[in-house]
Scaffold this motif. Structure first.
Motif, mmCIF file in Angstrom:
data_model
loop_
_atom_site.group_PDB
_atom_site.id
_atom_site.type_symbol
_atom_site.label_atom_id
_atom_site.label_comp_id
_atom_site.label_asym_id
_atom_site.label_seq_id
_atom_site.Cartn_x
_atom_site.Cartn_y
_atom_site.Cartn_z
ATOM 1 N N MET A 1 5.278 15.495 5.996
ATOM 2 C CA MET A 1 5.031 14.245 6.509
ATOM 3 C C MET A 1 5.889 14.165 7.963
ATOM 4 O O MET A 1 6.740 14.803 8.086
ATOM 5 N N ASN A 2 4.947 13.673 8.705
ATOM 6 C CA ASN A 2 5.458 13.741 10.064
ATOM 7 C C ASN A 2 6.629 12.457 10.325
ATOM 8 O O ASN A 2 6.757 11.496 9.695
ATOM 9 N N GLU A 3 7.324 12.741 11.342
ATOM 10 C CA GLU A 3 8.697 11.894 11.645
ATOM 11 C C GLU A 3 8.341 10.272 12.022
ATOM 12 O O GLU A 3 8.812 9.382 11.481
ATOM 13 N N GLU A 4 7.174 10.189 12.475
ATOM 14 C CA GLU A 4 6.802 9.035 13.423
ATOM 15 C C GLU A 4 6.385 8.052 12.206
ATOM 16 O O GLU A 4 6.470 6.973 12.221
ATOM 17 N N ARG A 5 5.710 8.688 11.035
ATOM 18 C CA ARG A 5 5.138 7.842 10.191
ATOM 19 C C ARG A 5 6.296 7.337 9.234
ATOM 20 O O ARG A 5 6.203 6.110 8.880
ATOM 21 N N LEU A 6 7.176 7.927 9.231
ATOM 22 C CA LEU A 6 8.515 7.400 8.511
ATOM 23 C C LEU A 6 9.261 5.905 8.991
ATOM 24 O O LEU A 6 9.391 5.084 8.599
ATOM 25 N N TYR A 7 8.904 6.015 10.418
ATOM 26 C CA TYR A 7 9.535 4.784 11.076
ATOM 27 C C TYR A 7 8.412 3.608 11.032
ATOM 28 O O TYR A 7 8.621 2.403 11.341
ATOM 29 N N THR A 8 7.288 3.714 10.585
ATOM 30 C CA THR A 8 6.103 2.763 10.605
ATOM 31 C C THR A 8 6.169 2.103 8.983
ATOM 32 O O THR A 8 5.454 1.173 8.856
ATOM 33 N N ILE A 9 6.797 2.824 8.052
ATOM 34 C CA ILE A 9 6.435 2.470 6.787
ATOM 35 C C ILE A 9 7.209 1.250 6.455
ATOM 36 O O ILE A 9 6.742 0.230 5.718
ATOM 37 N N LEU A 10 8.398 1.117 6.747
ATOM 38 C CA LEU A 10 9.413 0.095 6.591
ATOM 39 C C LEU A 10 9.156 -1.034 7.251
ATOM 40 O O LEU A 10 9.118 -0.751 8.650
ATOM 41 N N GLU A 11 8.481 -2.261 7.135
ATOM 42 C CA GLU A 11 8.558 -3.418 7.838
ATOM 43 C C GLU A 11 9.777 -4.257 8.183
ATOM 44 O O GLU A 11 10.053 -5.066 9.125
ATOM 45 N N GLY A 12 10.607 -4.216 7.053
ATOM 46 C CA GLY A 12 11.783 -5.006 7.057
ATOM 47 C C GLY A 12 12.341 -5.421 5.924
ATOM 48 O O GLY A 12 11.401 -5.217 4.735
ATOM 49 N N PRO A 13 13.211 -5.980 5.483
ATOM 50 C CA PRO A 13 14.008 -6.394 4.227
ATOM 51 C C PRO A 13 13.104 -7.767 4.106
ATOM 52 O O PRO A 13 12.718 -8.658 4.711
ATOM 53 N N HIS A 14 12.920 -7.908 2.561
ATOM 54 C CA HIS A 14 12.245 -9.189 2.136
ATOM 55 C C HIS A 14 13.453 -9.847 1.643
ATOM 56 O O HIS A 14 13.924 -9.679 0.405
ATOM 57 N N ILE A 15 13.939 -10.635 2.403
ATOM 58 C CA ILE A 15 14.983 -11.789 1.982
ATOM 59 C C ILE A 15 14.519 -12.988 1.067
ATOM 60 O O ILE A 15 13.771 -13.867 1.719
ATOM 61 N N ILE B 1 0.979 -1.492 3.991
ATOM 62 C CA ILE B 1 -0.082 -1.733 2.821
ATOM 63 C C ILE B 1 -0.469 -0.240 2.172
ATOM 64 O O ILE B 1 -0.737 -0.238 1.104
ATOM 65 N N ASP B 2 -0.558 0.816 3.260
ATOM 66 C CA ASP B 2 -0.956 1.848 2.885
ATOM 67 C C ASP B 2 0.196 3.041 2.320
ATOM 68 O O ASP B 2 -0.169 4.130 2.013
ATOM 69 N N ALA B 3 1.179 2.329 2.218
ATOM 70 C CA ALA B 3 2.537 3.429 2.043
ATOM 71 C C ALA B 3 2.431 3.748 0.353
ATOM 72 O O ALA B 3 2.095 2.796 -0.329
ATOM 73 N N ILE C 1 7.949 5.804 0.922
ATOM 74 C CA ILE C 1 8.853 4.857 0.728
ATOM 75 C C ILE C 1 10.183 5.349 0.462
ATOM 76 O O ILE C 1 11.281 5.030 1.290
ATOM 77 N N LYS C 2 10.094 6.030 -0.516
ATOM 78 C CA LYS C 2 11.468 6.766 -0.882
ATOM 79 C C LYS C 2 12.082 7.600 0.330
ATOM 80 O O LYS C 2 13.328 7.480 0.687
#
Length: 98
Positions: free
Chosen positions: A1-15, A35-37, A42-43
């Motif tokens: 898995m590439n490093e840049e993809r990890l930073y685009t997976i999480l969009e933010g906390p759902h409060i 949506i495609d994660a 995610i883990k």
């Protein structure tokens, strides 16, 4: 898995009220994710970005709501959330308060 993809997976906390109750009782944190994660992505993203140990990930997809803007019908986009169960004693503090 590439490093840049990890930073685009999480969009933010759902409060929300439900996510706050879950965080207190079950030790879970809820994130809004791409949506495609998938669960393994995610883990890895949560473990890398927050330096915690993740035990389990459960996902849910939400359909975008239909909305009206005057006479024009519109629709919000579909989105995905992830319920991340942290290991015993682990915690993520979004407010940064110490």
């Amino acid at each position: 898995m590439n490093e840049e993809r990890l930073y685009t997976i999480l969009e933010g906390p759902h409060i929300s009220e439900k996510s706050t109750v879950i965080a207190d009782s079950a030790g879970q944190v809820v994130f809004r994710v791409a949506i495609d994660a998938n669960k393994s992505e995610i883990k890895r993203a949560v473990e890398k970005l927050f330096e915690v140990r993740v035990v389990d990930v459960r996902t849910a997809r939400a359909k975008g709501k239909l909305k009206r803007f005057g006479r024009v019908n519109g629709r919000r986009r579909d989105w995905k959330k992830a319920y991340v169960t942290l290991a015993e004693g682990q915690d993520i503090d979004f407010l940064g308060a110490e």
